[in-house]
Structure formats: C-alpha cells, structure tokens
Scaffold this motif. Structure first.
Motif, PDB file in Angstrom:
ATOM      1  N   ASN A   1       2.761  -8.522 -19.783  1.00  0.00           N
ATOM      2  CA  ASN A   1       1.738  -9.039 -20.894  1.00  0.00           C
ATOM      3  C   ASN A   1       0.352  -8.151 -20.242  1.00  0.00           C
ATOM      4  O   ASN A   1      -0.146  -9.217 -19.491  1.00  0.00           O
ATOM      5  CB  ASN A   1       1.907 -10.432 -20.793  1.00  0.00           C
ATOM      6  N   PRO A   2       0.272  -7.219 -20.701  1.00  0.00           N
ATOM      7  CA  PRO A   2      -1.166  -6.450 -20.049  1.00  0.00           C
ATOM      8  C   PRO A   2      -2.271  -7.004 -20.655  1.00  0.00           C
ATOM      9  O   PRO A   2      -3.259  -6.734 -20.221  1.00  0.00           O
ATOM     10  CB  PRO A   2      -0.948  -5.086 -20.649  1.00  0.00           C
ATOM     11  N   ILE A   3      -2.261  -8.411 -21.409  1.00  0.00           N
ATOM     12  CA  ILE A   3      -3.663  -8.632 -22.047  1.00  0.00           C
ATOM     13  C   ILE A   3      -4.322  -9.345 -20.816  1.00  0.00           C
ATOM     14  O   ILE A   3      -5.457  -9.291 -20.684  1.00  0.00           O
ATOM     15  CB  ILE A   3      -3.344  -9.799 -23.157  1.00  0.00           C
TER      16      ILE A   3
ATOM     17  N   LEU B   1      -4.668 -15.616 -24.752  1.00  0.00           N
ATOM     18  CA  LEU B   1      -3.430 -15.563 -24.140  1.00  0.00           C
ATOM     19  C   LEU B   1      -2.066 -16.163 -24.867  1.00  0.00           C
ATOM     20  O   LEU B   1      -1.161 -15.462 -24.695  1.00  0.00           O
ATOM     21  CB  LEU B   1      -3.671 -16.393 -22.704  1.00  0.00           C
TER      22      LEU B   1
ATOM     23  N   GLY C   1      -3.198  -9.483 -28.552  1.00  0.00           N
ATOM     24  CA  GLY C   1      -4.407 -10.024 -27.583  1.00  0.00           C
ATOM     25  C   GLY C   1      -5.320  -9.384 -27.508  1.00  0.00           C
ATOM     26  O   GLY C   1      -6.590  -9.898 -27.310  1.00  0.00           O
TER      27      GLY C   1
ATOM     28  N   TRP D   1      -0.348 -10.045 -38.031  1.00  0.00           N
ATOM     29  CA  TRP D   1      -0.806  -8.689 -38.391  1.00  0.00           C
ATOM     30  C   TRP D   1      -0.391  -7.616 -37.543  1.00  0.00           C
ATOM     31  O   TRP D   1      -0.188  -6.385 -37.702  1.00  0.00           O
ATOM     32  CB  TRP D   1      -2.021  -8.572 -39.050  1.00  0.00           C
ATOM     33  N   VAL D   2      -0.499  -7.931 -36.127  1.00  0.00           N
ATOM     34  CA  VAL D   2      -0.332  -6.781 -35.109  1.00  0.00           C
ATOM     35  C   VAL D   2       1.140  -7.050 -34.629  1.00  0.00           C
ATOM     36  O   VAL D   2       1.143  -8.034 -34.209  1.00  0.00           O
ATOM     37  CB  VAL D   2      -1.373  -7.056 -33.878  1.00  0.00           C
ATOM     38  N   ARG D   3       1.738  -5.988 -34.503  1.00  0.00           N
ATOM     39  CA  ARG D   3       3.115  -6.062 -34.298  1.00  0.00           C
ATOM     40  C   ARG D   3       3.435  -6.445 -32.745  1.00  0.00           C
ATOM     41  O   ARG D   3       4.361  -6.830 -32.607  1.00  0.00           O
ATOM     42  CB  ARG D   3       3.808  -4.719 -34.489  1.00  0.00           C
ATOM     43  N   TRP D   4       2.619  -5.912 -31.800  1.00  0.00           N
ATOM     44  CA  TRP D   4       2.673  -6.306 -30.467  1.00  0.00           C
ATOM     45  C   TRP D   4       1.931  -7.238 -30.009  1.00  0.00           C
ATOM     46  O   TRP D   4       0.794  -7.376 -30.219  1.00  0.00           O
ATOM     47  CB  TRP D   4       2.751  -4.949 -29.813  1.00  0.00           C
ATOM     48  N   ARG D   5       2.646  -8.035 -29.084  1.00  0.00           N
ATOM     49  CA  ARG D   5       1.918  -9.299 -28.341  1.00  0.00           C
ATOM     50  C   ARG D   5       0.565  -8.646 -27.600  1.00  0.00           C
ATOM     51  O   ARG D   5      -0.520  -9.322 -27.503  1.00  0.00           O
ATOM     52  CB  ARG D   5       2.781  -9.921 -27.508  1.00  0.00           C
ATOM     53  N   THR D   6       1.108  -7.666 -26.879  1.00  0.00           N
ATOM     54  CA  THR D   6      -0.424  -7.005 -26.075  1.00  0.00           C
ATOM     55  C   THR D   6      -1.408  -6.658 -27.052  1.00  0.00           C
ATOM     56  O   THR D   6      -2.673  -7.047 -26.776  1.00  0.00           O
ATOM     57  CB  THR D   6       0.094  -5.761 -25.269  1.00  0.00           C
ATOM     58  N   ALA D   7      -1.085  -5.860 -28.322  1.00  0.00           N
ATOM     59  CA  ALA D   7      -2.048  -5.308 -29.169  1.00  0.00           C
ATOM     60  C   ALA D   7      -2.689  -6.675 -29.758  1.00  0.00           C
ATOM     61  O   ALA D   7      -3.943  -6.489 -29.896  1.00  0.00           O
ATOM     62  CB  ALA D   7      -1.246  -4.554 -30.047  1.00  0.00           C
TER      63      ALA D   7
ATOM     64  N   TRP E   1      -5.524  -0.397 -26.391  1.00  0.00           N
ATOM     65  CA  TRP E   1      -4.975  -0.313 -27.379  1.00  0.00           C
ATOM     66  C   TRP E   1      -3.891   0.743 -27.324  1.00  0.00           C
ATOM     67  O   TRP E   1      -2.704   0.670 -27.680  1.00  0.00           O
ATOM     68  CB  TRP E   1      -5.820  -0.272 -28.759  1.00  0.00           C
TER      69      TRP E   1
ATOM     70  N   ASN F   1      11.900 -10.770 -34.429  1.00  0.00           N
ATOM     71  CA  ASN F   1      13.149 -11.052 -34.517  1.00  0.00           C
ATOM     72  C   ASN F   1      13.783 -11.614 -35.693  1.00  0.00           C
ATOM     73  O   ASN F   1      14.705 -12.013 -35.601  1.00  0.00           O
ATOM     74  CB  ASN F   1      13.509 -12.004 -33.369  1.00  0.00           C
TER      75      ASN F   1
ATOM     76  N   ARG G   1      -0.346   2.330 -38.762  1.00  0.00           N
ATOM     77  CA  ARG G   1      -1.361   1.331 -39.316  1.00  0.00           C
ATOM     78  C   ARG G   1      -2.175   0.723 -37.936  1.00  0.00           C
ATOM     79  O   ARG G   1      -3.391   0.442 -38.059  1.00  0.00           O
ATOM     80  CB  ARG G   1      -0.718   0.162 -40.015  1.00  0.00           C
ATOM     81  N   MET G   2      -1.494   0.965 -36.716  1.00  0.00           N
ATOM     82  CA  MET G   2      -2.324   0.230 -35.665  1.00  0.00           C
ATOM     83  C   MET G   2      -3.464   1.209 -35.636  1.00  0.00           C
ATOM     84  O   MET G   2      -4.128   0.709 -34.679  1.00  0.00           O
ATOM     85  CB  MET G   2      -1.082   0.392 -34.536  1.00  0.00           C
TER      86      MET G   2
ATOM     87  N   VAL H   1      10.555  -2.887 -47.053  1.00  0.00           N
ATOM     88  CA  VAL H   1       9.976  -1.462 -46.644  1.00  0.00           C
ATOM     89  C   VAL H   1      10.503  -0.482 -47.736  1.00  0.00           C
ATOM     90  O   VAL H   1      11.972  -0.438 -47.723  1.00  0.00           O
ATOM     91  CB  VAL H   1      10.533  -1.268 -45.083  1.00  0.00           C
ATOM     92  N   ARG H   2       9.903   0.304 -48.059  1.00  0.00           N
ATOM     93  CA  ARG H   2      10.301   1.287 -49.149  1.00  0.00           C
ATOM     94  C   ARG H   2      10.440   2.748 -48.479  1.00  0.00           C
ATOM     95  O   ARG H   2       9.451   2.959 -47.796  1.00  0.00           O
ATOM     96  CB  ARG H   2       9.489   1.347 -50.490  1.00  0.00           C
TER      97      ARG H   2
ATOM     98  N   GLY I   1      13.039   2.297 -41.937  1.00  0.00           N
ATOM     99  CA  GLY I   1      12.798   0.567 -42.379  1.00  0.00           C
ATOM    100  C   GLY I   1      13.674   0.379 -43.714  1.00  0.00           C
ATOM    101  O   GLY I   1      13.864  -0.842 -43.798  1.00  0.00           O
ATOM    102  N   ALA I   2      13.932   0.921 -44.385  1.00  0.00           N
ATOM    103  CA  ALA I   2      14.516   0.986 -45.775  1.00  0.00           C
ATOM    104  C   ALA I   2      16.056   1.150 -45.677  1.00  0.00           C
ATOM    105  O   ALA I   2      16.484   0.843 -46.798  1.00  0.00           O
ATOM    106  CB  ALA I   2      13.816   1.693 -46.608  1.00  0.00           C
TER     107      ALA I   2
ATOM    108  N   LEU J   1       8.533  -3.560 -26.018  1.00  0.00           N
ATOM    109  CA  LEU J   1       8.676  -4.752 -27.082  1.00  0.00           C
ATOM    110  C   LEU J   1       9.065  -4.284 -28.491  1.00  0.00           C
ATOM    111  O   LEU J   1       9.673  -5.273 -29.077  1.00  0.00           O
ATOM    112  CB  LEU J   1       7.050  -5.433 -27.390  1.00  0.00           C
TER     113      LEU J   1
ATOM    114  N   TRP K   1       4.229 -13.409 -33.874  1.00  0.00           N
ATOM    115  CA  TRP K   1       4.722 -11.951 -33.660  1.00  0.00           C
ATOM    116  C   TRP K   1       6.337 -12.212 -33.442  1.00  0.00           C
ATOM    117  O   TRP K   1       7.151 -11.381 -33.912  1.00  0.00           O
ATOM    118  CB  TRP K   1       3.869 -11.299 -32.583  1.00  0.00           C
TER     119      TRP K   1
ATOM    120  N   LYS L   1       1.578 -12.076 -44.773  1.00  0.00           N
ATOM    121  CA  LYS L   1       2.629 -11.732 -43.530  1.00  0.00           C
ATOM    122  C   LYS L   1       3.614 -12.731 -43.393  1.00  0.00           C
ATOM    123  O   LYS L   1       4.683 -12.351 -43.005  1.00  0.00           O
ATOM    124  CB  LYS L   1       1.939 -11.573 -42.265  1.00  0.00           C
TER     125      LYS L   1
ATOM    126  N   ARG M   1      12.703   6.358 -45.239  1.00  0.00           N
ATOM    127  CA  ARG M   1      12.145   5.797 -44.092  1.00  0.00           C
ATOM    128  C   ARG M   1      13.428   4.796 -43.348  1.00  0.00           C
ATOM    129  O   ARG M   1      13.845   4.083 -44.269  1.00  0.00           O
ATOM    130  CB  ARG M   1      10.928   5.001 -44.176  1.00  0.00           C
TER     131      ARG M   1
END
Lengths: 313, 286, 352
Positions: free
Chosen positions: C259-261, B101, B204, B196-202, C156, B113, C24-25, B285-286, A133-134, C167, B108, B278, A131
């Motif tokens: 920012n679609p939120i 908001l 939110g 836990w959720v990678r994207w800001r949108t998600a 989502w 980054n 996972r999402m 990552v493996r 990521g690794a 992003l 995140w 987190k 992967r």
C-alpha cells in the motif's frame, strides 16, 4: 539438465505457513500432460513455478534446459494461459496480442500476422477489434489461449483452458491442443473436467495436497494402484456359470451379476492372472463377447488416489 | 402438480429487520481494518491530543497540581470556543489521514472483484450498501473526534460545575456538529474516490491530493485573480471557516461561513452523484 | 544497444505510454499539470479584455487630472471638480450611505468610496508589471507545481507502474514476455518519465505563455533581451529533474510496499517540513535540491505567513552542480534497487 523435458527436481513452494507444493519430482516430455487434482492441490502453483511467475522455496526447475529465472530465454519457448480473467485496460483483443508480441521484440509486420493467426486459431478474428472489457467469459478465455500460443511456443501451460467455453468452441480447442501435442510440443494442462482430460491427455499428473499422487500414462498409473482391485465388465452368454467358475480363483475378490443380462462385473487383484483365467474359461463352455476394463480411466484413478484422501480429511 | 411445487420449500423462518441489515458487512470490514498494525498504531496516536487536552483541563482546575509542577495558572489555555476549535482542527487533520488510509479500500475491492453484484442480488439496496460502507468510517472517525471532544467538555463541566455546562451547552453542540459535518464530508469523499479510482493506491493519493492540491491551487487562484474565492477549493480552509463559525472564533479575513457551508454541500452532492453512478450491480463496457 | 533490446524497450514503452496518456486515470495528471496554466491563461484573457475596456472608457471619460489628485476626506463635489464625472457610479446596499465612483486613465482604475458624501477609501487597480507577474509565476511554480503538482503526479504515475498492474492482476502479461526484468523496469520507468516530463514541461510552457501573453512586444523584447529566458529554461529543467527524482522514488515505493499510500504520505510530510528541519537533515529531501536550482525565490503576496515563506526559500541552497549530481545519483541508485526488486517480483495476486 535435459533439453527436451520439463524437469522439476524436489520442488517445494510454501506461501508462508501454507503449503503450495511439496517435494515434486517430475519429468514431462512432449505431448499433452494433464495436471489433475482437487481445488488447492497445487496445480496452479506448479504451472506458475514452471513459468517462473513464482519461485520455488526449494528445488530446481528446468524447462527444456532453461531456468525460470531467465525470462528473456524461457518465455521465447513458453506460453502460459493463466487462470486470471483480467486484461490490461482499454485494449482490443488484437491490440493486446500485438502489443505483447511487440514487447517480445518481434517487428511490426510479423506481430500483426502472428496475432491474427493466433486469433484465427481460437475463432476470435471477428471480435478482434472490440475492446476486451466487452468480451464474454468464453471470449476472454479464448483470448488468453491466443496470447499463450501467439509466439508459437514449444511449451504451453494452460490453466483450466476449457472453462467457460461453449461445446463447439470446446471441441475446436481440444482439436487444436491435440494437434499441438502431435506436433511434439509440451502441452501441460490443468483441469477438473476428467472425461476431457482422458480424451486429450497422453499422460496425467495427479496432485493431492501439494504432493504428486501419481504420474504417467493413465493405464500405467492404474496398474500401479495395487491396493485397489481392477474392475472388468464381462459380456457373455452364461454369466451365472462364469461367476461360479471365476469366483473359485484367489485373485478374484468380487463378482457381481448386473441386472437385465448386462454382464458380469468382476474385481480382481491381479489383472494378468485374471486374463489367463478368462482365456481358459473362454476355451470351455462359456462364450465371451467382450471384456471391458471399467476403472482404467482418470475418474477411477482420481477417486482411488484422491477421493480416499479427501474423504479422510 | 409440478415437481418443484411438491419438493421446493423456501425458507420460512424469521428474518432480521431490513433496517439493520446494513450493519452486516461492517463486522468483516472492521476485522480487516484492525488487522493492520499501522492503523491500530495511528488510532492510538489519535488519542494523544485529547489526552493532552484532558490533562490541561484537569491541571487548570487543580491549583495544588499546578503548584507542584511550578506552573502559573495563566499559562494554560482557557477552555472556550478557541480551545475546542483547535481541538477540532487537530483531530480533524488526523481524521483526514485515517480516511486517506481506510477510505480507498472500502468500495474499490468490491467493484474490482465483482462483489457488488453479490451484495445487490440480495434484498440489500445500493443505499444500504453505501450506508454500510459509510458507517465504517463514521464510527471509526467518531472515536477520535466528537466522542473525545464531548468527554473533554464533560471533564471541564465536572471541574467547573453544572452552571458552566448550561452556559456553554452551545459548545457541546458545536463539537458534535463540527465533527459530524467533517466526518460526513470525509466519508463521502473517501467512498466516492474509492468507487471512481480503480486502484487503492491511486484512490489514497487522490484523497491526499484533494486536500493538498486543492489548498495549493486555491492559493494560486487567490494570487492570480486577487481574490479570496480560491479558498473555496481548499477543503481545509473551508472546514476551518465552518468550525470557526461554529465555535465563534474569529480567524481573520477569509471565506464567509455561508460560502463555506455551500461549498461543503456541493462537495457532498458531487460525491453522492459519483457514488450513485458507480455503485451498480453491473458495469457495461462497449 | 542491440536491435532486439531496442525493439523490446520500445514495445514496453509503447504500451505504457498509451496507458499513461489515454486512460481515464491520466486526466488527474493533466489536471495537476495544466491547472495553473489554465488559471493563468484564463486570467490573461480576462485581463486583456479588461485593459481594452479601460482604454476605450478613457477615450470618452478621460479624468481632468491625474488619478493621484484625490485624497481621503475630500468631498464628492471636490472630487468631481478635480477629476470630472465618473464613468460609472454605484450606490451601497439599501440604507447604506456608501457611494462608489469609478475613474480610469486607460491603464489604472480608481474606485473612490464615499461615506456620507466624503472620500472614505481610494481603491486603485493598477496593471501588474511583468516582473511582478514573473514573481507570481515563480511562486506558483515553487509552492504549487514543484511541491504538489509534480509530487502527486509522480505518485500517481510511478507508484502504479507495477503496483497498479499487480492490483489489476495484469502484471503477468508483462512477466510472461521474453524480456529481462531489468528491461521491463527500464521500459516502464522511461515511459512514465517521458510522459511526466512532456506533460509537466508543457504545463510550465503554457504557464509562461499565459503570463507573457498579456504584455506588448516592446515589454517582452526588453524582458527577452535581459536573457531572463534562463528562468524559463531552469523551470523546465527543474521540472524534468523533479520527475526524474520523484519518479525513481515512487517506482521503488510501488515495488516495495503493498500500500504505497503510507510511504507516499510520509514522504509528502517529510518534503513539506524540509525547510523547518535542522541543516543536517535538509539535504535528505528531494525538494531541497530542486529548490536550490531555482534562480529566484518566489514572493507570493504580502500576507504570506513567515512559515510559508520559509517553504519557498531554502535556507542554505546547495550548489547547482551538487544538486543535479545528487538527484541523478539518487535516482540511479533507486533504479538499480528497482531492477533487483523487479527481478525478484513474483505474481501472487492473492496476497495483494
């Protein structure tokens, strides 16, 4: 529009009030062309403009006759290894290249073959099923190169391609780039590593503050920098005598004896006249072993054209 | 003597106290947050209801003003537990919107980054990092919840007199506890989802979903199983139960306050666990 | 459609579907879609066992008379004379004078609550009938599935089709492929739509299975004979239309807003207050048309406040054909806008 050149005509790109590149006029032919310049000089902007990832605020771009806003045609002949170290989630190296080739419309069997070939060229076959990521930084860098060359493009844009590579892999990649250049492809590289640029480039484009400071083969560029005297190292049996003789000529602005008989360092305003003078002297009492231009390289050009501007900032 | 021993001189000047170092990242976060015009507008809107409440309190103790406006004195609500319960409900909802908001953008970007490694490679612990990020929300949400709440209490005390303030001191305590509990829960949820959720949108969307989907599913559970335990996953209902208990206001049959408090505790523990897993300097990552 | 275009479209969809299904999402989407089904199937399992237990108890502890033969105020002795000994007996907390007797006739369970030796309350637990279950199901579909599940699922999935990758700084891999941006847009949207429809329609089917599982063949045959399967098919179709409509809305939102939120929260608020809007404004919400297509209005329970019952039952529903045409047309218009936006999309991660 020429069909064998990458042409930029009066291209400007602004990010709001910030200047990206300004009034860029370039015609880039086959071979390896290096974009050289300090941070923020517009190298990545220029590559992104050519690839169509961003649009110019003004001006026109043509890549072998194709416009960047026609990705369906342009991307068949263009590969771009960007500076970003991010990859789609959850994929393996092979999976990523395979998927991108499938998206490009190649049939399944060809995709597998082409993906494997690309990975082989960058020495990543063994890790192709891991992967992404690794992957280490160097492996990610090689994967980006593999993505860019997988569909065998005519034009290859590489943003800092040698970053993070170990010396052995670096040599392999340089060899590969040279081969691609010899094959007649347009390889455009952005780089900071000046000695490597010099090693592989057929021509350089020197960028500074969003403008093109110079372009062309390194030697041609050097000769066009009139305000900077050219520097030569002369190795001879009587450096003191040569220094006295040569200093009588108007075009010579400096003559310096190097310690431990290393030779004489001469700065001249006119290279042609300097050559004639040296020939005349060589026919006389001084035996000349060698004449080496010491500032006919990318580093010197960079210092003359960019270093002064950077220093004046 | 080795060269580095002859030449290397580490910093020997004074250092700030480690206790307050968590405040350092705050200034940049606030600068960024307050750049958003939408957020500033929302913050201003959040002050509308407290201002209206203050006007009501003032009018209810000012007969000439009431007469001038041709209003009967009984028309205005009484300032008691119910009054402050509704105050907390309105301001709490707005606090939730602010969290949806602001919260997602707190952890995140640092994870995406690789900034976490930079923070944690200094004498700056994970706990301090979380405290720092949490303080951003705590301070911001405080300005729209318990601070105006206590101001309203003070206005009422000023209008009625010291005796009222002494007799109803529990109300001030309730305002403080109710708001702080809600702020802590919201901050932890916001940070945990941001991590836990990678994207800001998600992230939110996830904050909104925790509230709304929880409420919807809670009702579905109640109707399918003929129970009231579905309310346990309805964050709004849980919080309203806690507030009603604190303000001694009877809302009708629903969750028991003990269950509501336990649920809040559970939510906080889950969020802390999520953050602990987190907020690390390195992700393998493996 | 040319072979190349088909291959490209499939190539994009393949990568996107993989991302949408296996990351996972995607667990969030599964949770949103299958939570009601899990609840219903769990309840059906519990209820089946409970009914079996009541039947087996009734064989050994059959009441002497009908369970409706006891009334509040009767003494404990009178109750035992009428119904016999209870199959279970329980006392209230220590010090409390409350006693509970339990009787069953195999289908209904009666809990007689005695206070100081006299019947205080009678708690009947009767098996829920199929129509009642279907009303419950309809309520869940209307109030949870349509308004929250599909809505949040669409935010989502679709808002992150482009924005998520911007992003993540990975959108350039797609833009550097020799694919028209319109094809890229279509591929991504179709992948999202197919995933959503598959997951959420499966969710609907499982909800029905969870509900119908409880009933014997005769009851089901009667139900199926009444051609009530139409309700299921309508739910499936409305789910698909919801995915189509909300999908196009949030694809556009993801392309327009950094920012679609904020717009998502605004749309959520608009959709939630739709029933309370004046008649002229109601047609501006997707939920109005989706609810208009549903065959029966839901009734969750007696305690539903009038405000919430308004949420369930649209005041003046649109005609089904109008509703379908409106949703499809709006979706197509929004997708056309998305194509234009995708064409203009530039990769400048620094600003995102």
């Amino acid at each position: 529009m020429s069909h064998d050149l990458v042409v930029l005509e009066d291209v400007c790109r602004f990010y709001g009030e910030v200047l990206g590149v300004n009034h860029i006029n370039l015609s880039i032919g086959p071979g390896i062309t290096s974009l050289v310049g300090p941070n923020g000089s517009g190298k990545t902007t220029l590559l992104s403009l050519i690839a169509g990832l961003i649009r110019p605020s003004k001006g026109r771009i043509s890549v072998l006759g194709y416009r960047p806003d026609q990705p369906q045609q342009l991307m068949r002949i263009l590969g771009y290894a960007t500076q970003f170290d991010s990859f789609p989630m959850g994929l393996t190296g092979l999976g990523l290249i395979y998927s991108l080739l499938r998206m490009s419309g190649y049939p399944h069997s060809d995709c597998r073959k082409m993906a494997n070939q690309a990975l082989e060229q960058v020495g990543l076959v063994q890790d192709s099923h891991r992967r992404i990521g690794a992957y280490s930084k160097g492996m990610k860098q090689r994967l980006k190169l593999a993505c860019a060359i997988a569909h065998q493009p005519q034009v290859l844009l590489l943003d800092e391609p040698l970053n993070g590579l170990d010396p052995l892999i670096r040599a392999t990649i340089i060899q590969m780039l040279r081969r691609l250049g010899r094959e007649g492809r347009h390889v455009i590289i952005s780089s900071h590593v000046l000695n490597e640029v010099e090693m592989i480039s057929d021509q350089v484009v020197l960028l500074s503050g969003g403008y093109v400071a110079a372009e062309g083969p390194i030697h041609t560029v050097r000769t066009e920098i009139k305000d900077q005297p050219m520097e030569f190292l002369i190795q001879c049996d009587k450096p003191r005598l040569l220094a006295c003789s040569i200093f009588q000529h108007d075009h010579v602005v400096e003559a310096r004896l190097l310690p431990e008989d290393q030779g004489l360092l001469v700065k001249t305003r006119d290279a042609n006249q300097f050559c004639r003078t040296i020939c005349r002297l060589a026919l006389g009492q001084v035996q000349i072993h060698g004449i080496i231009p010491t500032d006919d390289n990318v580093r010197s050009i960079y210092e003359y054209l960019v270093g002064n501007q950077e220093a004046s900032k | 003597m080795a060269v580095y021993k002859q030449q290397y001189r580490p910093y020997e000047g004074p250092r700030t106290s480690p206790i307050w170092r968590f405040l350092v990242p705050l200034r940049y976060s606030y600068a960024k947050i307050l750049q958003s015009r939408l957020l500033v507008l929302l913050l201003a809107l959040c002050m509308f209801y407290p201002c209206a409440c203050a006007t009501i309190i003032y009018l209810s103790h000012n007969s000439p003003a009431l007469a001038a406006l041709r209003l009967r004195s009984g028309i205005l609500p009484q300032v008691d537990g119910r009054f402050f319960y509704f105050f907390c409900t309105v301001q709490g909802s707005l606090a939730f919107v602010l969290t949806a908001l602001i919260g997602p953008g707190l952890v995140w970007p640092d994870l995406a980054n690789g900034a976490l490694a930079l923070y944690l490679s200094r004498p700056f612990a994970r706990l301090e990092y979380v405290a720092s990020k949490m303080t951003i929300l705590v301070l911001l949400l405080s300005t729209i919840t318990w601070l105006p709440g206590l101001v309203l209490f003070a206005i009422q005390a000023g209008c009625v007199g010291w005796d009222w303030a002494v007799d109803n001191a529990w109300l001030a305590g309730a305002i403080l506890v109710a708001s702080i509990v809600w702020i802590v829960v919201l901050s932890l949820i916001g940070l945990a989802l941001s991590a836990w959720v990678r994207w800001r949108t998600a992230a939110g969307v996830a904050v909104l979903a925790v509230y709304f989907v929880g409420a919807g599913l809670g009702r579905a559970i109640n109707n399918i199983w003929q129970t009231r335990y579905g309310y346990l996953i309805d964050l709004g209902e849980v919080m309203n139960t806690v507030w009603a208990g604190l303000f001694r206001y009877y809302r009708g049959p629903g969750l028991s306050p003990v269950h509501a408090w336990l649920m809040l505790l559970l939510v906080c523990l889950v969020c802390i666990k999520a953050l602990a897993s987190k907020v690390r300097g390195l992700e393998v990552v493996r | 459609m040319t072979g190349l275009l088909r291959r490209q479209l499939w190539g994009i969809m393949r990568l996107e579907i993989r991302r949408l299904f296996l990351s996972r999402m995607s667990l969030v989407v599964y949770l949103l879609a299958f939570a009601p089904a899990i609840l219903l199937i769990g309840h059906a399992t519990f209820e089946t066992r409970y009914r079996q237990r009541l039947r087996s108890i009734a064989k050994t502890h059959k009441p002497l008379a009908g369970l409706d033969q006891v009334y509040p105020g009767m003494s404990m002795q009178q109750v035992v004379e009428r119904l016999g000994r209870p199959y279970a007996q329980r006392f209230g907390r220590r010090g409390s004078p409350t006693v509970f007797y339990q009787y069953t006739d195999g289908t209904t369970n009666l809990t007689v609550v005695f206070m100081q030796g006299y019947v205080w309350r009678l708690l009947y637990r009767e098996p829920t009938s199929l129509p009642e279950y279907l009303r419950l199901l309809s309520g869940i579909f209307n109030l949870y599935y349509l308004r929250l599940g599909i809505f949040f699922g669409a935010v989502w999935v679709f808002a992150s089709l482009f924005r998520g990758q911007i992003l993540d700084k990975t959108i350039h891999y797609y833009l550097l492929c020799p694919v028209r941006r319109e094809v890229l847009m279509a591929g991504k949207y179709l992948a999202g739509l197919l995933s959503m429809i598959l997951v959420f329609d499966l969710g609907v089917l499982f909800q029905w299975i969870g509900t119908l599982w409880l009933f014997d063949k005769a009851t089901l045959a009667g139900y199926l004979d009444q051609s009530s399967l139409r309700q299921l098919l309508t739910c499936v179709a409305v789910t698909a239309l919801g995915c189509l409509g909300y999908g196009s809305v949030f694809t556009a939102v993801g392309l327009i807003f950094r920012n679609p939120i904020v717009p998502a929260a605004a749309i959520l608020a608009w959709e939630q207050i739709n029933p309370f809007l004046p008649a002229a404004l109601k047609p501006l919400g997707m939920i109005h048309y989706l609810q208009s297509l549903l065959p029966s209005s839901a009734k969750l329970d007696q305690q539903i406040p009038p405000m919430i019952s308004l949420l369930i039952r649209p005041g003046e529903p649109a005609r089904p054909t109008v509703a379908v045409i409106w949703i499809v047309t709006v979706s197509l218009v929004l997708l056309a806008v998305c194509c234009v936006l995708a064409r203009r999309l530039q990769v400048n991660y620094a600003t995102d």
